[in-house]
Design a protein around this motif. Structure first.
Motif, short mmCIF file in Angstrom:
data_model
loop_
_atom_site.label_atom_id
_atom_site.label_comp_id
_atom_site.label_asym_id
_atom_site.label_seq_id
_atom_site.Cartn_x
_atom_site.Cartn_y
_atom_site.Cartn_z
N SER A 180 0.74 -1.20 -0.02
CA SER A 180 0.10 -0.27 -0.04
C SER A 180 0.84 1.48 0.01
O SER A 180 0.43 2.45 -0.42
N ILE A 207 -6.80 -4.30 1.45
CA ILE A 207 -5.71 -3.39 1.20
C ILE A 207 -6.40 -2.27 -0.09
O ILE A 207 -6.21 -1.13 0.36
N MET A 241 -9.37 -4.42 7.93
CA MET A 241 -8.07 -5.16 7.46
C MET A 241 -8.08 -6.54 7.65
O MET A 241 -8.20 -7.02 8.82
N VAL A 250 -3.27 -9.89 6.28
CA VAL A 250 -2.58 -8.83 5.80
C VAL A 250 -1.20 -8.74 6.55
O VAL A 250 -1.19 -8.91 7.75
N THR A 251 0.11 -8.57 6.06
CA THR A 251 1.27 -8.49 6.56
C THR A 251 1.63 -6.87 6.69
O THR A 251 1.54 -6.01 5.64
N LYS A 252 1.91 -6.60 7.84
CA LYS A 252 2.19 -5.17 8.10
C LYS A 252 3.75 -5.00 7.98
O LYS A 252 4.49 -5.64 8.69
N THR A 281 3.49 2.63 7.61
CA THR A 281 3.23 1.16 7.76
C THR A 281 2.74 1.02 6.01
O THR A 281 2.20 1.91 5.79
N TYR A 317 0.91 -2.02 3.87
CA TYR A 317 0.10 -3.42 3.93
C TYR A 317 0.52 -4.29 2.81
O TYR A 317 0.32 -3.80 1.76
N GLY A 371 6.07 -9.58 3.40
CA GLY A 371 5.85 -8.16 3.34
C GLY A 371 6.65 -7.43 2.42
O GLY A 371 7.40 -8.39 1.27
#
Length: 783
Positions: free
Chosen positions: A466, A603, A708, A712-714, A744, A746, A752
């Motif tokens: 993102s 996302i 979210m 989802v991987t931050k 951050t 996403y 990630g």
């Protein structure tokens, strides 16, 4: 049929009629001998024997009787009461309803039919029909074996179907089975006919047949069925009063109703040449009456010389019913569902469905069943919402006009969880423009396709997150043509994905799509699953709307999938269909297809808040806030789109509950004013959304929020690169540490964001990266 038949078609009809005449037997004399009768019986038996042998050869030595038994062995003997009830039933008018059960409209059949009792049908008609269609009607038990075997042989050897149906079989075909040319139907028809003859008298069967059979057109151009409508619509009298010549003309019509009818589709009398087909057919019927001793030679000669066309009544005017967009949409989908039901019920194989004759027959049956079968078609359309949308376009469609010609619109409101169409607008006014701009108009989606075909897939493939950066440095297509955003050739920067979406820059979308191709992947599986039609996935402008032209409803469905956890639920407008007994013959079944991952969907939902809330490409949110602050508090997301020269403008908006779309353009591809999308369409759609809300306050799901997904991987990334802090090597730099502000990002992939690399963005040339790193590291040094 047109007013004048083509020469080719006319010749084909003449040839067919001539062949039939050649097959006619010579008139019987009044002195038939026992020897002559015996000869006819022996000849008939010989034909049957020869046909049985032929069938045996075709099927590897099986006897004709064995083959017949194999055909009928699976046919279940019908319940006698159910059978006679179906035969005696003149089907009711079918109806379509809103989702709440309120009637939308009766389904037009374009068929006039009036049922009459036996005593109200002239014996002249009955005699003429028997003599022409089934001369052994009074003596057989429903089936004539010789004719049946001849028909089976013709079908088995791939030859022409020579018929073989008695009046009883034809009645079964019309009332119960339909006319599909399959072996199973033929065998079933035979069994049913034999059973029917046990429960109805010959006169009852004949009367039923004359009440349901098609008789062409009347003097108003309307399709007619039943002898009473034929008598009234052609001769202007009751069927009980028909003379022999009139009866002979009417009895000849069922063989080819439209060809033999004296009237054109508009109710005018046909030309002398085209009318002659029906007159010749009448003469054949008169001959059959004579041949079967219903009339004398003297009567035959007199009737034959009489010009029946002098009795055809003058052209009349039929009342017409003007249906709207909704009727056509529901009807078209219902036809498909009834067709599928008939195919499944008759267990028609894939091979048989590949036969044009079979397919056409079932399509005609579906149309007939839908219009005349007493069906109830329940649509997904919410009555209050639909009516509110029609009122809105009538009141606010003027806002779309910009002085460039009439700007039409197409709008769809779709349930995100099911794909059900809750309401739509086909155009400004059906009475002046019948083009359905919501379901039938295919146009370029412009930038509104970017989340569907570029950014969504790239995130799903793990190519970006993102907070990733994308090149907006000036670049060109392979042809050398600069990629423009209106009048701008770029901004000399690596911008964020959010900025690229909010302003709808073209160069970042171009580079994103190129990155997908360069990675060896393709978006084709995504588009195929959502039923988008794309001929060439190598078109460079594809992510900008080039080479793809969805309808409004299809594009709305694309956003439904993107925002519904990545799950595509094909749109539908028919929820169920019940027959006249209340039996449900169709019920929509949810069959979702996972297109994007849940991570990608959540996302993209977050990112798509930007184009609506930032108001850089649409004033929709501001307009809606002024109209209805409560509705504006919903979690709105969406995207705009504009095709070349402002020929099409799109605005796709959604909440977690529904997607609402708006396309605006001319019917003939031509430019609109530059701000039509930004201002006019935005204001119009705000009014439309508000009108829908007033009719159904809960439909937008104001209290729902896009969240979210846990998958989802931050990643904590550098704001400047969209990647994790690290060291770069490239250009004039070697192992240079990069630091700075973080944010951050996403990601849909589990690992990630990657470490910062020299070419960190989507796209861009070497010189672009030289410039970008100079800016990034210069700012870093200042800090």
């Amino acid at each position: 049929m047109t007013k004048e038949l083509s020469d080719k078609k006319r010749k084909a009809i003449k040839d067919r009629l001539q062949k039939k005449k050649m097959k006619q037997q010579k008139p019987a004399t009044d002195s038939k001998t026992v020897l002559g009768t015996t000869f006819l019986v022996i000849r008939g038996l010989s034909v049957i024997f020869a046909i049985i042998i032929s069938v045996g050869v075709v099927f590897g030595g099986a006897t004709g009787t064995g083959y017949l038994m194999s055909l009928i062995s699976d046919v279940k003997l019908p319940d006698s009461k159910a059978l006679t009830d179906k035969i005696n039933t003149i089907h009711q008018t079918s109806v379509m309803t809103y989702s709440n059960g309120q009637k939308i409209s009766d389904i037009s059949s374009d068929l006039n039919r009036t049922k009459v009792t036996s005593e109200n049908i002239s014996p002249n008609v009955k005699h003429a029909l028997i003599a022409t269609e089934d001369e052994n009607f009074e003596h057989h038990n429903g089936v004539v074996p010789k004719a049946f075997f001849r028909a089976i042989l013709g079908e088995s050897t791939g030859g022409a179907n020579s018929g073989g149906s008695t009046i009883t079989q034809q009645l079964i075909k019309q009332q119960i089975l339909g006319a599909a040319p399959t072996f199973k139907r033929k065998a079933t028809e035979m069994v049913y006919a034999l059973e029917l003859e046990k429960h109805l008298t010959k006169d009852q069967i004949l009367t039923d047949y004359l009440n349901v059979s098609p008789f062409g057109r009347n003097n108003k151009g309307q399709n007619i069925a039943g002898v009473e409508e034929a008598a009234q619509g052609i001769f202007g009298k009751s069927s009980k009063d028909l003379t022999v010549p009139e009866a002979a003309f009417i009895a000849g019509l069922p063989q080819s109703p439209i060809v033999y009818s004296p009237y054109n589709a508009n109710g005018t009398l046909k030309s002398k040449e085209n009318m002659q087909f029906g007159l010749d057919r009448q003469n054949e019927v008169l001959f059959n009456l004579y041949r079967n001793n219903y009339i004398s030679k003297k009567e035959y000669d007199a009737y034959k010389s009489y010009d029946i066309s002098t009795e055809f009544i003058a052209t009349g005017t039929a009342e017409t019913e003007n249906h709207g967009y909704l009727y056509q949409v529901v009807y078209n989908e219902a036809i498909d569902k009834v067709y599928d039901y008939l195919i499944k019920t008759d267990k028609v194989s894939d091979a048989e469905q590949g036969n044009d004759a079979v397919r056409d027959s079932y399509q005609k049956q579906a149309a007939q069943k839908l219009s005349e079968g007493g069906y109830t078609v329940t649509a997904t359309i919410d009555q209050s919402i639909y009516q509110a949308m029609q009122t809105a376009v009538a009141n606010y469609g003027r806002l779309l006009q910009d002085g460039t010609g009439e700007n039409q619109t197409g709008n769809v409101l779709m349930d995100n969880k099911t794909g059900a169409v809750l309401g739509f607008i086909g155009g400004l006014d059906y009475s002046t423009n019948q083009n359905n701009h919501a379901f039938d108009t295919h146009r370029s989606p412009g930038s509104s396709i970017k989340p569907i075909i570029a950014y969504g897939p790239a995130i799903d493939m793990g190519l970006m997150g993102s907070a990733s950066r994308l090149s907006n440095y000036p670049t060109k297509y392979a042809s050398g043509q600069p990629i423009m955003h209106d009048t701008s050739a770029g901004t000399q920067e690596m911008m964020t994905l959010q900025d690229a979406l909010d302003t709808s820059w073209n160069i970042p979308a171009y580079w994103t799509y190129q990155k997908i191709l360069q990675s060896g992947q393709t978006v084709q599986p995504y588009m195929n699953k959502m039923n988008y039609q794309v001929d060439n996935y190598q078109i460079e402008s594809l992510p900008l709307g080039g080479g793809i032209e969805p309808t409004v409803v299809q594009h709305t469905n694309g956003y439904q999938a993107l925002l519904n956890g990545g799950e595509y639920d094909p749109y539908y407008v028919v929820d169920s269909i019940k027959d006249e007994t209340g039996k449900e013959i169709y019920k929509h079944q949810k069959k979702p297809v996972q297109v994007y991952s849940k991570a990608t969907s959540s996302i993209m939902a977050q990112l798509l808040r930007g184009p609506i809330k930032s108001q850089k490409t649409t004033t929709f949110f501001g307009q809606l806030t002024n109209l209805n602050p409560a509705l504006a508090s919903a979690d709105w997301v969406g995207k705009t789109g504009t095709s070349d020269d402002f020929s099409d403008v799109w605005l796709m908006v959604a909440t977690p509950a529904v997607t609402l779309s708006s396309w605006v353009g001319h019917d003939v591809l031509s430019p609109m004013a530059p701000l039509t999308g930004y201002n006019n369409n935005s204001q119009y759609l705000a009014h439309l959304a508000n009108s829908i809300y007033q009719a159904s306050p809960t439909v937008f799901g104001i209290d729902q929020k896009f969240t979210m997904d846990p998958s989802v991987t931050k990643s904590t990334v550098l704001t400047s690169t969209g990647e994790k802090p690290g060291s770069i090597t490239g250009g004039t730099y070697k192992n240079v540490a990069v630091s700075g502000d973080t944010t951050t990002s996403y990601w849909a992939k589990s690992d990630g964001a990657p470490l910062t690399q020299y070419k960190f963005a989507m796209g861009g040339s070497d010189s672009d990266y030289t410039d970008a790193w100079t800016k990034i590291l210069g700012n870093q040094d200042k800090k």
